[in-house]
Design a protein around this motif. Structure first.
Motif, PDB file in Angstrom:
ATOM      1  N   LEU A   1       4.025  -1.064   3.657  1.00 19.11           N
ATOM      2  CA  LEU A   1       3.313   0.207   3.534  1.00 19.11           C
ATOM      3  C   LEU A   1       4.303   1.332   3.265  1.00 19.11           C
ATOM      4  CD1 LEU A   1       0.983  -0.204   6.668  1.00 19.11           C
ATOM      5  CD2 LEU A   1       0.648  -1.102   4.344  1.00 19.11           C
ATOM      6  N   GLY A   2       4.016   2.143   2.259  1.00 21.63           N
ATOM      7  CA  GLY A   2       4.921   3.221   1.892  1.00 21.63           C
ATOM      8  C   GLY A   2       4.289   4.593   2.053  1.00 21.63           C
ATOM      9  N   PHE A   3       5.066   5.544   2.578  1.00 20.76           N
ATOM     10  CA  PHE A   3       4.615   6.924   2.780  1.00 20.76           C
ATOM     11  C   PHE A   3       5.749   7.872   2.388  1.00 20.76           C
ATOM     12  CE2 PHE A   3       2.695   4.140   5.954  1.00 20.76           C
ATOM     13  CZ  PHE A   3       1.334   4.350   5.738  1.00 20.76           C
ATOM     14  N   ASN A   4       5.428   9.143   2.246  1.00 19.46           N
ATOM     15  CA  ASN A   4       6.466  10.132   1.934  1.00 19.46           C
ATOM     16  C   ASN A   4       7.353  10.413   3.144  1.00 19.46           C
ATOM     17  OD1 ASN A   4       5.903  10.629  -0.813  1.00 19.46           O
ATOM     18  ND2 ASN A   4       4.200  11.968  -0.242  1.00 19.46           N
ATOM     19  N   ALA A   5       6.731  10.520   4.336  1.00 21.72           N
ATOM     20  CA  ALA A   5       7.460  10.852   5.560  1.00 21.72           C
ATOM     21  C   ALA A   5       6.701  10.313   6.765  1.00 21.72           C
ATOM     22  CB  ALA A   5       7.631  12.370   5.683  1.00 21.72           C
ATOM     23  N   LYS A   6       7.326  10.347   7.930  1.00 25.66           N
ATOM     24  CA  LYS A   6       6.689   9.850   9.144  1.00 25.66           C
ATOM     25  C   LYS A   6       5.372  10.567   9.422  1.00 25.66           C
ATOM     26  CE  LYS A   6       7.588   8.853  14.014  1.00 25.66           C
ATOM     27  NZ  LYS A   6       8.596   8.914  15.119  1.00 25.66           N
ATOM     28  N   LYS A   7       5.313  11.879   9.136  1.00 22.36           N
ATOM     29  CA  LYS A   7       4.099  12.649   9.405  1.00 22.36           C
ATOM     30  C   LYS A   7       2.923  12.203   8.544  1.00 22.36           C
ATOM     31  CE  LYS A   7       5.358  16.401   6.197  1.00 22.36           C
ATOM     32  NZ  LYS A   7       4.288  16.152   5.233  1.00 22.36           N
ATOM     33  N   ASP A   8       3.196  11.486   7.463  1.00 23.37           N
ATOM     34  CA  ASP A   8       2.144  11.017   6.562  1.00 23.37           C
ATOM     35  C   ASP A   8       1.669   9.605   6.890  1.00 23.37           C
ATOM     36  OD1 ASP A   8       2.386  13.356   4.809  1.00 23.37           O
ATOM     37  OD2 ASP A   8       4.317  12.499   4.247  1.00 23.37           O
ATOM     38  N   GLY A  22       0.816  -1.211   0.000  1.00 25.61           N
ATOM     39  CA  GLY A  22       0.000   0.000   0.000  1.00 25.61           C
ATOM     40  C   GLY A  22       0.840   1.247   0.000  1.00 25.61           C
ATOM     41  N   GLY A  23       0.425   2.235  -0.796  1.00 26.16           N
ATOM     42  CA  GLY A  23       1.116   3.507  -0.825  1.00 26.16           C
ATOM     43  C   GLY A  23       0.171   4.644  -0.486  1.00 26.16           C
ATOM     44  N   GLY A  24       0.460   5.396   0.595  1.00 31.27           N
ATOM     45  CA  GLY A  24      -0.373   6.539   0.965  1.00 31.27           C
ATOM     46  C   GLY A  24      -1.817   6.141   1.205  1.00 31.27           C
ATOM     47  N   VAL A  25      -2.756   6.835   0.538  1.00 40.43           N
ATOM     48  CA  VAL A  25      -4.168   6.509   0.745  1.00 40.43           C
ATOM     49  C   VAL A  25      -4.573   5.242  -0.002  1.00 40.43           C
ATOM     50  CG1 VAL A  25      -5.011   8.778   1.406  1.00 40.43           C
ATOM     51  CG2 VAL A  25      -4.796   8.219  -1.019  1.00 40.43           C
ATOM     52  N   GLY A  26      -3.597   4.516  -0.553  1.00 41.16           N
ATOM     53  CA  GLY A  26      -3.849   3.159  -1.027  1.00 41.16           C
ATOM     54  C   GLY A  26      -3.804   2.145   0.102  1.00 41.16           C
TER      55      GLY A  26
END
Length: 243
Positions: free
Chosen positions: A132-139, A106-110
Protein backbone atom coordinates in the motif's frame (compact mmCIF):
# COMPACT_ATOMS: atom_id res chain seq x y z
CA UNK A 1 -27.16 -1.82 -12.24
CA UNK A 2 -29.76 -0.83 -9.70
CA UNK A 3 -30.86 2.54 -8.34
CA UNK A 4 -31.52 2.71 -4.63
CA UNK A 5 -31.82 4.96 -1.61
CA UNK A 6 -29.29 4.33 1.15
CA UNK A 7 -29.17 5.71 4.69
CA UNK A 8 -25.88 6.96 6.12
CA UNK A 9 -24.98 5.01 9.27
CA UNK A 10 -21.50 6.52 9.69
CA UNK A 11 -19.40 9.15 7.96
CA UNK A 12 -16.07 9.87 9.66
CA UNK A 13 -12.58 11.05 8.76
CA UNK A 14 -10.00 8.24 8.99
CA UNK A 15 -6.97 10.01 7.46
CA UNK A 16 -6.15 13.49 6.20
CA UNK A 17 -9.18 14.37 4.06
CA UNK A 18 -10.17 10.69 3.73
CA UNK A 19 -13.60 9.60 4.94
CA UNK A 20 -15.19 6.23 5.65
CA UNK A 21 -18.94 6.12 5.01
CA UNK A 22 -21.13 3.18 5.98
CA UNK A 23 -24.46 2.97 4.14
CA UNK A 24 -27.52 0.84 4.86
CA UNK A 25 -29.62 -0.37 1.94
CA UNK A 26 -29.96 -3.04 -0.75
CA UNK A 27 -26.42 -3.85 -1.90
CA UNK A 28 -27.20 -7.14 -3.61
CA UNK A 29 -26.30 -5.75 -7.05
CA UNK A 30 -22.65 -5.69 -5.98
CA UNK A 31 -21.27 -9.00 -7.18
CA UNK A 32 -17.49 -8.54 -7.22
CA UNK A 33 -14.82 -6.57 -5.38
CA UNK A 34 -13.71 -3.64 -7.52
CA UNK A 35 -17.17 -2.52 -8.58
CA UNK A 36 -18.30 1.04 -7.84
CA UNK A 37 -21.36 3.15 -7.13
CA UNK A 38 -22.42 6.51 -8.57
CA UNK A 39 -23.57 8.92 -5.86
CA UNK A 40 -26.08 11.72 -6.46
CA UNK A 41 -25.26 14.86 -4.48
CA UNK A 42 -27.91 17.55 -4.07
CA UNK A 43 -27.26 20.65 -6.15
CA UNK A 44 -24.69 19.05 -8.47
CA UNK A 45 -25.42 17.86 -11.99
CA UNK A 46 -23.06 14.88 -12.25
CA UNK A 47 -22.99 11.92 -9.89
CA UNK A 48 -19.70 11.03 -8.19
CA UNK A 49 -18.22 7.53 -8.79
CA UNK A 50 -16.80 5.91 -5.64
CA UNK A 51 -15.37 2.40 -5.40
CA UNK A 52 -16.88 -0.04 -2.91
CA UNK A 53 -14.57 -0.99 -0.06
CA UNK A 54 -16.75 -3.73 1.46
CA UNK A 55 -20.35 -4.87 1.41
CA UNK A 56 -22.94 -7.43 2.39
CA UNK A 57 -26.54 -7.75 1.26
CA UNK A 58 -27.84 -4.89 3.39
CA UNK A 59 -24.93 -2.48 3.73
CA UNK A 60 -21.76 -1.19 2.12
CA UNK A 61 -18.66 0.79 3.04
CA UNK A 62 -17.31 3.58 0.83
CA UNK A 63 -13.98 5.32 1.40
CA UNK A 64 -13.42 8.59 -0.43
CA UNK A 65 -11.06 11.55 -0.41
CA UNK A 66 -12.23 15.17 -0.43
CA UNK A 67 -10.91 16.56 -3.72
CA UNK A 68 -13.63 19.01 -4.80
CA UNK A 69 -17.05 20.46 -4.05
CA UNK A 70 -18.91 17.17 -4.47
CA UNK A 71 -16.83 15.13 -2.03
CA UNK A 72 -16.66 18.13 0.32
CA UNK A 73 -20.45 18.18 0.51
CA UNK A 74 -20.46 14.42 0.98
CA UNK A 75 -18.05 14.72 3.92
CA UNK A 76 -20.45 17.07 5.73
CA UNK A 77 -23.43 14.71 5.56
CA UNK A 78 -24.60 13.27 8.88
CA UNK A 79 -25.84 9.82 9.94
CA UNK A 80 -29.50 9.40 9.08
CA UNK A 81 -29.28 11.35 5.81
CA UNK A 82 -30.28 9.58 2.60
CA UNK A 83 -28.26 9.15 -0.60
CA UNK A 84 -29.45 8.17 -4.08
CA UNK A 85 -27.01 5.62 -5.57
CA UNK A 86 -26.57 3.69 -8.79
CA UNK A 87 -25.25 0.35 -7.49
CA UNK A 88 -23.30 -2.50 -9.06
CA UNK A 89 -21.44 -0.52 -11.72
CA UNK A 90 -18.30 -1.75 -13.47
CA UNK A 91 -16.92 -5.24 -13.95
CA UNK A 92 -14.84 -5.70 -10.79
CA UNK A 93 -11.85 -7.99 -10.23
CA UNK A 94 -11.78 -11.54 -11.60
CA UNK A 95 -10.77 -13.63 -8.59
CA UNK A 96 -10.56 -16.87 -10.58
CA UNK A 97 -7.11 -15.87 -11.90
CA UNK A 98 -5.53 -15.02 -8.54
CA UNK A 99 -3.59 -18.19 -7.86
CA UNK A 100 -2.66 -18.93 -4.27
CA UNK A 101 -0.35 -15.97 -3.57
CA UNK A 102 -1.53 -12.82 -5.36
CA UNK A 103 -0.06 -9.38 -4.75
CA UNK A 104 -2.46 -6.48 -4.12
CA UNK A 105 -1.06 -3.04 -4.99
CA UNK A 106 -2.97 0.03 -3.83
CA UNK A 107 -2.20 3.72 -4.01
CA UNK A 108 -4.16 6.26 -1.94
CA UNK A 109 -7.90 5.89 -2.53
CA UNK A 110 -7.06 2.91 -4.74
CA UNK A 111 -6.64 0.96 -1.49
CA UNK A 112 -10.34 0.51 -0.54
CA UNK A 113 -11.48 -1.88 -3.31
CA UNK A 114 -8.43 -4.03 -2.62
CA UNK A 115 -9.60 -4.50 0.97
CA UNK A 116 -12.84 -6.06 -0.26
CA UNK A 117 -10.79 -8.21 -2.64
CA UNK A 118 -8.39 -9.30 0.12
CA UNK A 119 -11.25 -10.23 2.43
CA UNK A 120 -12.80 -12.50 -0.19
CA UNK A 121 -9.52 -14.03 -1.30
CA UNK A 122 -8.76 -14.96 2.30
CA UNK A 123 -12.26 -16.45 2.64
CA UNK A 124 -11.44 -18.58 -0.44
CA UNK A 125 -8.32 -19.93 1.23
CA UNK A 126 -5.83 -17.76 -0.68
CA UNK A 127 -2.84 -16.00 0.90
CA UNK A 128 -2.70 -12.51 -0.61
CA UNK A 129 0.06 -10.01 0.08
CA UNK A 130 -0.62 -6.26 0.09
CA UNK A 131 1.64 -3.34 -0.82
CA UNK A 132 0.00 0.00 0.00
CA UNK A 133 1.38 3.38 -1.01
CA UNK A 134 0.59 6.85 0.39
CA UNK A 135 2.12 10.32 0.22
CA UNK A 136 2.73 10.55 3.99
CA UNK A 137 1.80 8.91 7.29
CA UNK A 138 -1.11 11.36 7.72
CA UNK A 139 -2.63 10.02 4.48
CA UNK A 140 -2.39 6.33 5.41
CA UNK A 141 -5.44 4.24 6.30
CA UNK A 142 -6.66 0.63 6.52
CA UNK A 143 -3.19 -0.82 7.08
CA UNK A 144 -4.32 -2.41 10.36
CA UNK A 145 -7.51 -3.67 8.69
CA UNK A 146 -5.51 -5.56 6.04
CA UNK A 147 -3.28 -7.04 8.71
CA UNK A 148 -6.31 -8.05 10.79
CA UNK A 149 -7.35 -10.26 7.85
CA UNK A 150 -4.02 -12.06 8.18
CA UNK A 151 -2.65 -10.39 5.04
CA UNK A 152 1.09 -9.70 5.01
CA UNK A 153 1.11 -5.94 4.37
CA UNK A 154 3.92 -3.65 3.24
CA UNK A 155 3.62 0.15 3.29
CA UNK A 156 5.47 2.92 1.50
CA UNK A 157 5.20 6.70 1.74
CA UNK A 158 6.69 9.24 -0.64
CA UNK A 159 8.19 11.26 2.23
CA UNK A 160 9.30 8.23 4.26
CA UNK A 161 7.22 9.06 7.36
CA UNK A 162 5.62 5.58 7.41
CA UNK A 163 7.00 2.32 6.08
CA UNK A 164 9.52 2.33 3.24
CA UNK A 165 10.42 5.63 1.58
CA UNK A 166 9.24 5.74 -2.01
CA UNK A 167 6.36 4.49 -4.09
CA UNK A 168 4.25 1.34 -3.97
CA UNK A 169 6.65 -0.20 -6.51
CA UNK A 170 9.37 0.21 -3.87
CA UNK A 171 7.25 -1.54 -1.23
CA UNK A 172 6.80 -4.57 -3.51
CA UNK A 173 10.52 -5.15 -4.11
CA UNK A 174 11.61 -8.62 -3.08
CA UNK A 175 8.02 -9.87 -2.66
CA UNK A 176 7.28 -13.22 -4.32
CA UNK A 177 3.89 -13.49 -6.03
CA UNK A 178 2.26 -15.27 -8.94
CA UNK A 179 -0.37 -12.73 -10.01
CA UNK A 180 -1.29 -9.16 -9.11
CA UNK A 181 -4.20 -6.77 -8.71
CA UNK A 182 -3.64 -3.01 -8.67
CA UNK A 183 -5.75 0.09 -8.14
CA UNK A 184 -4.66 3.71 -8.04
CA UNK A 185 -3.92 6.80 -10.11
CA UNK A 186 -2.80 6.31 -13.71
CA UNK A 187 0.83 7.21 -12.96
CA UNK A 188 0.98 4.46 -10.37
CA UNK A 189 -0.67 1.94 -12.70
CA UNK A 190 1.81 2.84 -15.42
CA UNK A 191 4.70 2.17 -13.00
CA UNK A 192 3.13 -1.10 -11.80
CA UNK A 193 2.58 -2.19 -15.42
CA UNK A 194 6.31 -1.76 -16.05
CA UNK A 195 7.52 -3.21 -12.73
CA UNK A 196 5.46 -6.41 -12.55
CA UNK A 197 6.75 -9.63 -14.11
CA UNK A 198 3.45 -11.53 -14.10
CA UNK A 199 -0.03 -11.12 -15.49
CA UNK A 200 -2.46 -9.06 -13.49
CA UNK A 201 -5.40 -6.68 -13.43
CA UNK A 202 -5.39 -2.88 -13.28
CA UNK A 203 -8.32 -0.92 -11.86
CA UNK A 204 -8.43 2.64 -13.18
CA UNK A 205 -9.53 5.79 -11.39
CA UNK A 206 -11.20 8.09 -13.90
CA UNK A 207 -13.47 11.10 -14.05
CA UNK A 208 -16.82 10.01 -15.48
CA UNK A 209 -19.86 11.59 -17.03
CA UNK A 210 -22.68 9.07 -16.91
CA UNK A 211 -20.98 6.17 -15.11
CA UNK A 212 -22.61 3.42 -17.19
CA UNK A 213 -21.22 3.67 -20.72
CA UNK A 214 -23.51 6.08 -22.53
CA UNK A 215 -21.26 9.11 -22.97
CA UNK A 216 -17.83 7.60 -23.89
CA UNK A 217 -16.20 10.23 -21.66
CA UNK A 218 -13.86 7.86 -19.80
CA UNK A 219 -12.20 5.83 -22.54
CA UNK A 220 -8.87 4.03 -22.24
CA UNK A 221 -6.64 2.89 -25.13
CA UNK A 222 -6.20 -0.89 -25.34
CA UNK A 223 -4.98 -3.45 -27.88
CA UNK A 224 -8.63 -4.11 -28.65
CA UNK A 225 -9.53 -0.47 -29.27
CA UNK A 226 -10.83 2.13 -26.86
CA UNK A 227 -12.63 0.75 -23.80
CA UNK A 228 -14.93 2.66 -21.45
CA UNK A 229 -13.60 2.62 -17.89
CA UNK A 230 -17.11 2.80 -16.42
CA UNK A 231 -18.64 0.03 -18.55
CA UNK A 232 -15.80 -2.19 -19.84
CA UNK A 233 -13.73 -1.51 -16.69
CA UNK A 234 -12.73 -0.14 -14.32
CA UNK A 235 -10.67 -3.36 -14.25
CA UNK A 236 -8.63 -4.18 -17.36
CA UNK A 237 -6.09 -6.93 -17.97
CA UNK A 238 -2.44 -5.88 -17.86
CA UNK A 239 -1.79 -7.41 -21.26
CA UNK A 240 -4.42 -5.36 -23.07
CA UNK A 241 -3.61 -1.89 -21.72
CA UNK A 242 -1.59 0.54 -23.84
CA UNK A 243 0.07 3.36 -21.91
Amino acid sequence: MNRGIFAIAENKEIADGVFRMELLGDAREIKRPGQFVDVEIDGLFLRRPISVCDWDGGSMVLIYKVVGEGTARLSRMKPGAALDLLVGLGNGFDMSKSGNRPLLLGGGVGVPPLYGLAKRLVADGKRPIAALGFNAKKDAFYVDEFRALGVETFVSTVDGTFGAKGFVTDAMKGVEYGYFYACGPEGMLRAVHAATATDGQLSFEQRMGCGFGACMGCSCKTKHGNKRICRDGPVLEKGEVIF
